[in-house]
Design an enzyme around this catalytic site. Structure first.
Site, PDB file in Angstrom:
ATOM      1  N   GLU A 164       3.736   3.367  -1.070  1.00 47.11           N
ATOM      2  CA  GLU A 164       2.528   2.787  -0.468  1.00 47.11           C
ATOM      3  C   GLU A 164       2.666   1.303  -0.144  1.00 47.11           C
ATOM      4  OE1 GLU A 164      -0.790   3.612  -3.044  1.00 47.11           O
ATOM      5  OE2 GLU A 164      -0.762   5.743  -2.572  1.00 47.11           O
ATOM      6  N   GLU A 368       0.972  12.384  -3.744  1.00 44.28           N
ATOM      7  CA  GLU A 368      -0.155  12.031  -4.611  1.00 44.28           C
ATOM      8  C   GLU A 368      -1.430  12.628  -4.034  1.00 44.28           C
ATOM      9  OE1 GLU A 368      -0.748   8.007  -5.977  1.00 44.28           O
ATOM     10  OE2 GLU A 368       1.414   7.617  -5.989  1.00 44.28           O
TER      11      GLU A 368
HETATM   12  C1  BG6 Z   1      -2.100   5.362  -5.840  1.00 43.13           C
HETATM   13  C2  BG6 Z   1      -0.949   4.749  -6.615  1.00 43.13           C
HETATM   14  O1  BG6 Z   1      -2.466   4.551  -4.796  1.00 43.13           O
HETATM   15  O2  BG6 Z   1      -3.281   5.562  -6.566  1.00 43.13           O
HETATM   16  C3  BG6 Z   1      -0.891   5.136  -8.078  1.00 43.13           C
HETATM   17  O3  BG6 Z   1       0.275   5.070  -5.990  1.00 43.13           O
HETATM   18  C4  BG6 Z   1      -2.290   5.054  -8.668  1.00 43.13           C
HETATM   19  O4  BG6 Z   1       0.019   4.285  -8.746  1.00 43.13           O
HETATM   20  C5  BG6 Z   1      -3.180   6.015  -7.910  1.00 43.13           C
HETATM   21  O5  BG6 Z   1      -2.340   5.306 -10.037  1.00 43.13           O
HETATM   22  C6  BG6 Z   1      -4.594   6.114  -8.467  1.00 43.13           C
HETATM   23  O6  BG6 Z   1      -5.197   4.854  -8.537  1.00 43.13           O
HETATM   24  P1  BG6 Z   1      -5.826   4.328  -9.900  1.00 43.13           P
HETATM   25  O7  BG6 Z   1      -6.215   2.932  -9.633  1.00 43.13           O
HETATM   26  O8  BG6 Z   1      -6.971   5.219 -10.182  1.00 43.13           O
HETATM   27  O9  BG6 Z   1      -4.755   4.452 -10.927  1.00 43.13           O
END
Ligand code: BG6
Length: 467
Positions: A164, A368
């Site tokens: 990202e 993700e």
């Molecule tokens: C993504 C990242 O954008 O979001 C992860 O690549 C991150 O590292 C995930 O954990 C969720 O975001 P958060 O802030 O809820 O952990």
């Protein structure tokens, strides 16, 4: 609906080094930007010292992954475990750790899918060069990437370069933009962004040269912005929001140059980065083999006219801007919001996949997608996360539809394999299939407990889809 998943579809799950490993300074590992940021917030949430303690429990955790049925595990290597100060001596103990993880995954028939850089720049590079502002960091990254290809490339076929970049660059603390004067900040940011693209391209080219059978690509934070009405200006605002947040980066990764609207923005704001003539060829040659898509949500934008205070359009929140106007973000009344305010939208995933496939014609994998909530361990010793099952089911159905639409989707790796350090909410907010019994200030025994979603996903994998 008919099941469209190929027999060898990669059902997986994801994590990243600083969020799961712990052992932040063990066996020679150097401090990273992610450690630094976590320590700044250590009075309000957990930091990176222990995280989920994967470093000491990787065997037990990989056995759980096997029980879950994972075909692939997407994780990141910590640059500062391999080269503690970013560009100096290689740390053999760091190489040994990832060798052990990769070997144990393979012994358990799980394909290692490796990200080289997930928000954790070695902090020494910040101290020496202000991180990505300097070209030195570009070549430090190329050397680190080559070190990984040499050490692990006999067993790792699939690589992601930066996680990202397009989102990371907009978040000041991830880019260590702590004290940059406000009138300089966008110039420095644009230079950092360009250097990261160049580093990405050099790593891609090195991978193709050193490992002819390997596949490498970018992981983007995807964006799908709906116009708040059918007013043409609102449609334009929504389109430009996607362009400025994600599409310009995909164009750079896939075609090696900034698109016109982005060049125009950099020029008008007088922040065009310094480049060297030899860069053009490096960027052009670096063709990704796939696109990894991270998807969480959709947005809604309305157009607001340019005015004196916003001559080029202005940022609203810290990542929204446009050359010709500025946006107002709105809630989507058609979607349901979750605990942490994210609106659930599986159809948005189908749209994103179709959109990127039409534009870039590359195979894709989701690396993700997930629901972050404050899960509760109940008296029966279980975690009943039916809301997560519902969320994932909707998104897997959207993948199934996208495949029917013609998208080449070869894998789905939800975030996250187990509970880990949420970058903004510590252990308050959990995403995993496996509950890690700790809270922000008491690490307890870090017991692993399979949530209801674990058994549900195990069944999805067994059936190779939802039915
Ligand atoms: C993504 C990242 O954008 O979001 C992860 O690549 C991150 O590292 C995930 O954990 C969720 O975001 P958060 O802030 O809820 O952990």
């Amino acid at each position: 609906m008919k099941n469209n998943f190929a027999k060898d579809f990669w059902w997986g799950a994801s994590s990243s080094a600083f969020q799961i490993e712990g052992a932040w300074n063990e066996d020679g590992k150097g401090k990273t930007v992610a450690d630094h940021n976590a320590f700044q917030k250590a009075d309000v949430q957990a930091d990176t010292q222990v995280a989920s303690d994967f470093y000491h429990n990787y065997k037990e955790d990989i056995l759980l992954m096997k029980e879950l049925g994972l075909k692939t595990y997407r994780f990141s290597i910590s640059w500062a475990r391999i080269i503690p100060d970013g560009d100096g001596v290689v740390n053999q103990k760091g190489i040994d750790f990832y060798n052990d993880v990769i070997d144990f995954l393979l012994e358990n028939d799980i394909i290692p899918f490796v990200t080289l850089y997930h928000f954790d720049l070695p902090f020494a590079l910040v101290e020496k060069y202000n991180g990505w502002e300097s070209r030195e960091s570009v070549f430090a990254f190329e050397r680190y990437a080559k070190t990984c290809f040499e050490a692990f490339g006999d067993r790792v076929i699939y690589w992601q370069v930066h996680n990202e970049q397009n989102l990371m660059i907009r978040v000041d603390i991830r880019m260590n933009l702590y004290d940059t004067p406000s009138d300089q900040i966008e110039k420095v940011r644009a230079q950092m962004d360009y250097h990261m693209f160049l580093a990405h391209a050099l790593a891609t080219n090195a991978c193709h040269e050193m490992l002819p059978n390997a596949k490498i690509g970018p992981a983007v934070s995807s964006t799908m912005t709906y116009p708040s009405s059918n007013r043409p200006e609102d449609v334009w605002a929504a389109r430009m929001n996607d362009n400025f947040k994600t599409n310009y980066a995909l164009e750079m990764h896939c075609f090696g140059e900034y698109p016109g609207y982005y060049k125009g923005y950099l020029e008008k704001c007088n922040i065009y980065p310094e480049t060297k003539p030899e860069d053009a060829e490096i960027l052009k040659v670096a063709k990704p083999d796939f696109i990894a898509v991270n998807y969480y949500r959709t947005l809604v934008a309305s157009y607001l006219p340019v005015d004196e205070a916003h001559p080029f359009g202005t940022k609203v929140n810290d990542i929204d801007f446009d050359l010709y106007g500025y946006f107002k973000h709105e809630k989507n009344p058609n979607l349901v919001a979750t605990d942490y305010g994210i609106q659930v939208d599986p159809m948005g995933l189908r749209l994103v996949l179709n959109d990127y496939y039409e534009k870039y014609r590359l195979p894709m994998i989701i690396t993700e997608n997930g629901l972050g909530t404050g899960d509760q361990l109940t008296e029966d010793g279980k975690v009943h996360d039916d809301y997560r099952i519902e969320y994932l089911e909707g998104h897997i159905a959207a993948c199934n539809e996208a495949i029917a639409d013609g998208v080449e989707l070869f894998g789905y790796c939800p975030w996250s394999v187990m509970d880990l350090l949420s970058s903004r909410q510590g252990f308050m907010k959990r995403y995993g299939f496996i509950y890690v019994d700790r809270d922000d200030f008491d690490v307890k025994e870090l017991r692993r407990i399979k949530k209801d979603s674990f058994f549900w996903y195990q069944d999805v994998i067994k059936k190779n889809g939802l039915n």
